[in-house]
Enzyme design. Structure first.
Site, PDB file in Angstrom:
ATOM      1  N   SER A  53      -5.348  11.536   6.855  1.00 35.12           N
ATOM      2  CA  SER A  53      -6.691  10.024   7.415  1.00 35.12           C
ATOM      3  C   SER A  53      -5.625   9.131   8.338  1.00 35.12           C
ATOM      4  O   SER A  53      -6.280   7.546   8.229  1.00 35.12           O
ATOM      5  CB  SER A  53      -6.330   9.202   5.922  1.00 35.12           C
ATOM      6  OG  SER A  53      -5.798   9.165   4.912  1.00 35.12           O
ATOM      7  N   ASP A 344      -2.520  -0.559   2.386  1.00 31.23           N
ATOM      8  CA  ASP A 344      -4.279  -0.699   1.102  1.00 31.23           C
ATOM      9  C   ASP A 344      -2.894   0.002   0.079  1.00 31.23           C
ATOM     10  O   ASP A 344      -1.709   0.181   0.380  1.00 31.23           O
ATOM     11  CB  ASP A 344      -5.618   0.487   0.672  1.00 31.23           C
ATOM     12  CG  ASP A 344      -5.113   2.169   1.048  1.00 31.23           C
ATOM     13  OD1 ASP A 344      -3.912   2.086   1.268  1.00 31.23           O
ATOM     14  OD2 ASP A 344      -6.512   2.616   1.478  1.00 31.23           O
ATOM     15  N   HIS A 347      -2.106   4.324   2.685  1.00 30.51           N
ATOM     16  CA  HIS A 347      -2.105   3.839   4.052  1.00 30.51           C
ATOM     17  C   HIS A 347      -1.672   2.903   4.389  1.00 30.51           C
ATOM     18  O   HIS A 347      -1.638   1.454   4.056  1.00 30.51           O
ATOM     19  CB  HIS A 347      -3.665   3.576   4.431  1.00 30.51           C
ATOM     20  CG  HIS A 347      -4.063   5.591   3.905  1.00 30.51           C
ATOM     21  ND1 HIS A 347      -5.043   5.078   2.964  1.00 30.51           N
ATOM     22  CD2 HIS A 347      -4.210   6.163   4.098  1.00 30.51           C
ATOM     23  CE1 HIS A 347      -6.054   6.143   2.675  1.00 30.51           C
ATOM     24  NE2 HIS A 347      -5.061   7.088   3.345  1.00 30.51           N
TER      25      HIS A 347
END
Ligand SMILES: *[C@@H]1O[C@H](CO)[C@@H](O)[C@H](O)[C@H]1NC(C)=O
Ligand SMILES: *[C@@H]1O[C@H](CO)[C@@H](O)[C@H](O)[C@H]1NC(C)=O
Length: 369
Positions: A53, A344, A347
């Site tokens: 990610s 978040d 991340h």
């Protein structure tokens, strides 16, 4: 899974790329403000990105049946246009910033984006998939693209481009391109410390060996497909991301030490792996990109880097929300994500990515050439 078809591209864009090797690079050059001066006046034609990610621009949006998605608000609120793309942040992610640093382009699209144009393909794409790892079980648990799936997509990319630009141009382009691999955090945070399958059979020594062996196989595969200039991103201090503080830290939400120790152990194995690869393959330039120490420094001295909040994410309470838990129904969002290291609970924010990526590449650019 649906892949982009070159046949669907308009003939005009095919014509524009005709491509013999000489004018190929001129055409494919980035026209934006060039910022980095590269050694030997080299031009990097394209970037190719593999991993998780941190570098996924939205591959998981496209016909991949997984819950690991973020193609909804408030993700993307500071992306150009203010819309969610599937990037796991409020704005651009590390892959975009790396491409910008190498003067290629400012946004690296997802290979599975159905709207890709030939020009996008020629300057590089990301095959990365949020939720994946070096351990093949990691991607399998959450039904995302494993590194071998991503390598298979790169082979498919090559066969399509070969038809459009010819084999020699393609091979030269690939040999001069920058490859980035960024994976492994989910192996340790999720598969090892949360999941039920690995910990009973592997201690952390053996598990980080498994990860390093898998990384080695992948890098070998990339070399066989023509990748020569390859940056491999280290693991971050995993125990210091907000969700790890909440789930595994003490009541004061200090960093959790076991994931940090596991990350350091893997990083030392990765670094020796790259050294031995470079001596085995003299044409390879594998570059270890440390993010462990720079990110830890940012977390320990947030004000020095212009941040106000280091231990919580901007989205929601900031303690636990990530992916589907960070959405516009359940979570209020901080008004200015640039004050936060984390967007978040897992991340970094765009601002943190900008600082961290530049620190990771600082003094490393020459090693790619
Ligand atoms: C790079 O380009 C500049 C300007 O064209 C030139 O002065 C310089 O000698 C070049 N350097 C190399 C290493 O080719
Ligand atoms: C957001 O915060 C950053 C860092 O403190 C600051 O430089 C910027 O001006 C802020 N933006 C707005 C719109 O307040």
């Amino acid at each position: 899974m649906r892949f982009l078809s070159l046949e669907s591209l308009p003939a005009s864009s095919l014509l524009r790329v005709f491509c013999n090797a000489v004018i190929f690079f001129t055409l494919c050059q980035y026209n934006g403000a060039a910022t980095t001066s590269l050694p030997f006046n080299e031009t990097v034609p394209a970037v190719f990105i593999f991993g998780d990610s941190i570098v996924d621009p939205g591959n998981n949006n496209n016909n991949i049946k997984t819950v690991v998605k973020c193609n909804f608000p408030p993700y993307g609120k500071d992306f150009p246009g203010g819309y969610p793309t599937g990037r796991f942040s409020n704005g651009r992610v590390a892959s975009d910033i790396i491409a910008e640093i190498f003067n290629v382009k400012k946004i690296v699209p997802a290979y599975l984006d159905p709207n890709l144009q030939l020009q996008d393909l020629l300057t590089g794409v990301s095959f990365a998939s949020g939720g994946g790892g070096y351990d093949p079980l990691t991607a399998e648990f959450v039904s995302v693209l494993s590194l071998s799936d991503q390598l298979e997509m790169f082979r498919e990319y090559k066969s399509k481009l070969k038809a459009a630009v010819g084999e020699r141009s393609l091979e030269m382009m690939i040999s001069k391109s920058i490859f980035i691999v960024c994976s492994g955090t989910n192996d340790i945070a999720n598969t090892y410390f949360l999941g039920p399958f690995r910990r009973p059979h592997y201690d952390i020594q053996a598990y980080t060996d498994l990860m390093a062996n898998s990384a080695s196989d992948f890098l070998q595969g990339l070399y066989e497909e023509g990748g020569r200039r390859v940056g491999v991103v280290s693991l971050p201090p995993i125990g210091c991301v907000p969700s790890e503080r909440t789930l595994n830290g003490d009541i004061f939400r200090h960093c959790s030490e076991p994931p940090n120790q596991a990350a350091s152990l893997f990083n030392s194995k990765l670094s020796s792996l790259l050294d031995s690869f470079n001596s085995q393959f003299p044409q390879a330039r594998l570059v270890y990109l440390d993010i462990y120490n720079p990110l830890l420094s940012i977390i320990q001295n947030p004000a020095h880097y212009g941040f106000e909040v280091a231990t919580k994410g901007c989205c929601g309470t900031g303690n636990i929300e990530v992916s589907i838990l960070c959405n516009s129904y359940t979570a209020t969002t901080c008004s200015n994500a640039s004050k936060y290291i984390f967007w978040d609970s897992y991340h970094p924010s765009q601002k943190a990515y900008e600082i961290l990526t530049r620190l990771a590449l600082h003094n490393k650019i020459n090693k790619f050439f």
